[in-house]
Write a protein that holds these residues in place. Structure first.
Motif, PDB file in Angstrom:
ATOM      1  N   ASN A   1       0.829  -1.208   0.000  1.00 40.83           N
ATOM      2  CA  ASN A   1       0.000   0.000   0.000  1.00 40.83           C
ATOM      3  C   ASN A   1       0.864   1.259   0.000  1.00 40.83           C
ATOM      4  N   PHE A   2       1.934   1.214   0.785  1.00 40.83           N
ATOM      5  CA  PHE A   2       2.828   2.361   0.857  1.00 40.83           C
ATOM      6  C   PHE A   2       3.458   2.642  -0.504  1.00 40.83           C
ATOM      7  N   ILE A   3       4.001   1.618  -1.144  1.00 42.77           N
ATOM      8  CA  ILE A   3       4.715   1.803  -2.408  1.00 42.77           C
ATOM      9  C   ILE A   3       3.771   2.251  -3.519  1.00 42.77           C
ATOM     10  N   VAL A   4       2.564   1.711  -3.558  1.00 41.14           N
ATOM     11  CA  VAL A   4       1.589   2.116  -4.576  1.00 41.14           C
ATOM     12  C   VAL A   4       1.245   3.601  -4.400  1.00 41.14           C
ATOM     13  N   PHE A   5       1.017   4.014  -3.170  1.00 42.86           N
ATOM     14  CA  PHE A   5       0.688   5.422  -2.902  1.00 42.86           C
ATOM     15  C   PHE A   5       1.874   6.326  -3.222  1.00 42.86           C
ATOM     16  N   LEU A   6       3.073   5.909  -2.826  1.00 46.73           N
ATOM     17  CA  LEU A   6       4.281   6.696  -3.064  1.00 46.73           C
ATOM     18  C   LEU A   6       4.522   6.901  -4.563  1.00 46.73           C
ATOM     19  N   ILE A   7       4.410   5.851  -5.329  1.00 44.34           N
ATOM     20  CA  ILE A   7       4.600   5.966  -6.781  1.00 44.34           C
ATOM     21  C   ILE A   7       3.478   6.805  -7.393  1.00 44.34           C
ATOM     22  N   GLY A   8       2.265   6.648  -6.879  1.00 47.63           N
ATOM     23  CA  GLY A   8       1.145   7.470  -7.356  1.00 47.63           C
ATOM     24  C   GLY A   8       1.387   8.950  -7.114  1.00 47.63           C
ATOM     25  N   ILE A   9       1.888   9.296  -5.935  1.00 50.09           N
ATOM     26  CA  ILE A   9       2.230  10.691  -5.616  1.00 50.09           C
ATOM     27  C   ILE A   9       3.310  11.186  -6.578  1.00 50.09           C
ATOM     28  N   ASN A  10       4.324  10.337  -6.791  1.00 50.27           N
ATOM     29  CA  ASN A  10       5.416  10.674  -7.709  1.00 50.27           C
ATOM     30  C   ASN A  10       4.907  10.973  -9.110  1.00 50.27           C
ATOM     31  N   LEU A  11       4.092  10.088  -9.631  1.00 52.88           N
ATOM     32  CA  LEU A  11       3.566  10.267 -10.986  1.00 52.88           C
ATOM     33  C   LEU A  11       2.686  11.509 -11.086  1.00 52.88           C
ATOM     34  N   THR A  12       1.948  11.792 -10.028  1.00 51.75           N
ATOM     35  CA  THR A  12       1.120  12.999  -9.994  1.00 51.75           C
ATOM     36  C   THR A  12       1.998  14.254 -10.059  1.00 51.75           C
ATOM     37  N   ILE A  13       3.058  14.275  -9.267  1.00 54.71           N
ATOM     38  CA  ILE A  13       3.980  15.416  -9.266  1.00 54.71           C
ATOM     39  C   ILE A  13       4.621  15.587 -10.641  1.00 54.71           C
ATOM     40  N   GLU A  14       5.123  14.500 -11.203  1.00 51.54           N
ATOM     41  CA  GLU A  14       5.798  14.578 -12.504  1.00 51.54           C
ATOM     42  C   GLU A  14       4.834  15.005 -13.611  1.00 51.54           C
ATOM     43  N   THR A  15       3.620  14.498 -13.588  1.00 52.89           N
ATOM     44  CA  THR A  15       2.616  14.876 -14.580  1.00 52.89           C
ATOM     45  C   THR A  15       2.260  16.352 -14.426  1.00 52.89           C
ATOM     46  N   PHE A  16       2.089  16.788 -13.179  1.00 55.09           N
ATOM     47  CA  PHE A  16       1.807  18.205 -12.918  1.00 55.09           C
ATOM     48  C   PHE A  16       2.930  19.079 -13.465  1.00 55.09           C
ATOM     49  N   GLN A  17       4.175  18.694 -13.191  1.00 56.06           N
ATOM     50  CA  GLN A  17       5.303  19.487 -13.675  1.00 56.06           C
ATOM     51  C   GLN A  17       5.299  19.585 -15.196  1.00 56.06           C
ATOM     52  N   TYR A  18       5.035  18.495 -15.846  1.00 55.28           N
ATOM     53  CA  TYR A  18       5.047  18.469 -17.312  1.00 55.28           C
ATOM     54  C   TYR A  18       3.957  19.362 -17.898  1.00 55.28           C
ATOM     55  N   TYR A  19       2.727  19.168 -17.438  1.00 54.81           N
ATOM     56  CA  TYR A  19       1.610  19.901 -18.030  1.00 54.81           C
ATOM     57  C   TYR A  19       1.523  21.355 -17.574  1.00 54.81           C
ATOM     58  N   SER A  20       2.052  21.661 -16.394  1.00 57.54           N
ATOM     59  CA  SER A  20       1.966  23.031 -15.891  1.00 57.54           C
ATOM     60  C   SER A  20       3.092  23.928 -16.395  1.00 57.54           C
ATOM     61  N   GLY A  21       4.198  23.334 -16.835  1.00 56.77           N
ATOM     62  CA  GLY A  21       5.340  24.128 -17.272  1.00 56.77           C
ATOM     63  C   GLY A  21       6.289  24.474 -16.145  1.00 56.77           C
ATOM     64  N   TYR A  22       6.076  23.905 -14.948  1.00 55.58           N
ATOM     65  CA  TYR A  22       6.945  24.162 -13.802  1.00 55.58           C
ATOM     66  C   TYR A  22       8.077  23.150 -13.676  1.00 55.58           C
ATOM     67  N   GLY A  23       8.270  22.329 -14.667  1.00 56.53           N
ATOM     68  CA  GLY A  23       9.334  21.336 -14.615  1.00 56.53           C
ATOM     69  C   GLY A  23       9.159  20.344 -15.739  1.00 56.53           C
ATOM     70  N   SER A  24       9.911  19.288 -15.652  1.00 59.83           N
ATOM     71  CA  SER A  24       9.836  18.258 -16.689  1.00 59.83           C
ATOM     72  C   SER A  24       9.345  16.952 -16.086  1.00 59.83           C
ATOM     73  N   LEU A  25       8.910  16.074 -16.942  1.00 61.37           N
ATOM     74  CA  LEU A  25       8.515  14.741 -16.521  1.00 61.37           C
ATOM     75  C   LEU A  25       9.748  13.849 -16.717  1.00 61.37           C
ATOM     76  N   ASP A  26      10.232  13.266 -15.626  1.00 60.13           N
ATOM     77  CA  ASP A  26      11.455  12.470 -15.705  1.00 60.13           C
ATOM     78  C   ASP A  26      11.281  11.190 -14.887  1.00 60.13           C
ATOM     79  N   ILE A  27      11.400  10.064 -15.540  1.00 66.36           N
ATOM     80  CA  ILE A  27      11.256   8.774 -14.854  1.00 66.36           C
ATOM     81  C   ILE A  27      12.332   8.608 -13.784  1.00 66.36           C
ATOM     82  N   ASP A  28      13.485   9.239 -13.987  1.00 70.49           N
ATOM     83  CA  ASP A  28      14.547   9.163 -12.987  1.00 70.49           C
ATOM     84  C   ASP A  28      14.148   9.873 -11.686  1.00 70.49           C
ATOM     85  N   ASP A  29      13.352  10.935 -11.799  1.00 71.66           N
ATOM     86  CA  ASP A  29      12.838  11.591 -10.590  1.00 71.66           C
ATOM     87  C   ASP A  29      11.933  10.633  -9.816  1.00 71.66           C
ATOM     88  N   VAL A  30      11.101   9.904 -10.543  1.00 70.11           N
ATOM     89  CA  VAL A  30      10.220   8.918  -9.897  1.00 70.11           C
ATOM     90  C   VAL A  30      11.068   7.852  -9.199  1.00 70.11           C
TER      91      VAL A  30
END
Length: 168
Positions: free
Chosen positions: A102-131
């Motif tokens: 449960n912890f890992i699923v939530f953690l990765i979900g938070i990560n993907l949300t942050i990366e997606t937000f960064q990509y679509y908002s223009g405040y950063g890039s989407l990087d699998i290495d960040d995840v």
């Protein structure tokens, strides 16, 4: 939620710990927002992404001299440390996150949300290495906390066993 005045002993202590963790979580989320949004340049037209695992990490390690220390450190260690607080706070705040799955699923979900937000908002890039780095930091802290708690539990069991043998 009951007030702390009505609670006694260990129950009161659990209540105080949970309340402190909620406060820490809110402060942590505010700092995260400041770092991920307020402190970043806004480039809505420039969207970049990296979906090749370890590509950015290799770039930062192999070309360390091409980056100033802050850029290098924040992209490697900063990403590793970014979600570490969740490794402590989530299992304390909700028993669902005491299970690794449960912890890992939530953690990765938070990560993907942050990366997606960064990509679509223009405040950063989407990087699998960040995840990868963010998740690794959160998992390391989670595992350390679990190991400490398991050692404490084992010690309690061994002490009780020793006391029982002494009584016989």
């Amino acid at each position: 939620m009951p007030s702390a005045k009505k609670l006694k002993g260990p129950i009161k202590m659990k209540f105080v710990i949970k309340m402190c963790c909620w406060i820490l979580l809110i402060l942590y989320l505010l700092v995260l927002y400041k770092y991920l949004v307020l402190d970043r340049a806004y480039y809505p037209a420039h969207r970049s992404f990296n979906l090749i695992p370890f590509d950015s990490i290799k770039q930062y390690i192999n070309n360390k001299d091409d980056y100033n220390f802050n850029t290098w450190f924040m992209n490697l260690m900063g990403n590793f440390m970014m979600l570490m607080p969740l490794g402590v706070l989530l299992p304390v705040l909700h028993k669902r996150f005491r299970k690794f799955k449960n912890f890992i699923v939530f953690l990765i979900g938070i990560n993907l949300t942050i990366e997606t937000f960064q990509y679509y908002s223009g405040y950063g890039s989407l990087d699998i290495d960040d995840v990868i780095m963010n998740s690794s930091g959160g998992i390391v802290v989670y595992m350390i906390i679990k190991a400490i708690l398991n050692i404490q539990l084992l010690n309690r069991i061994l002490i009780k066993e020793y006391e029982i043998k002494q009584d016989v």
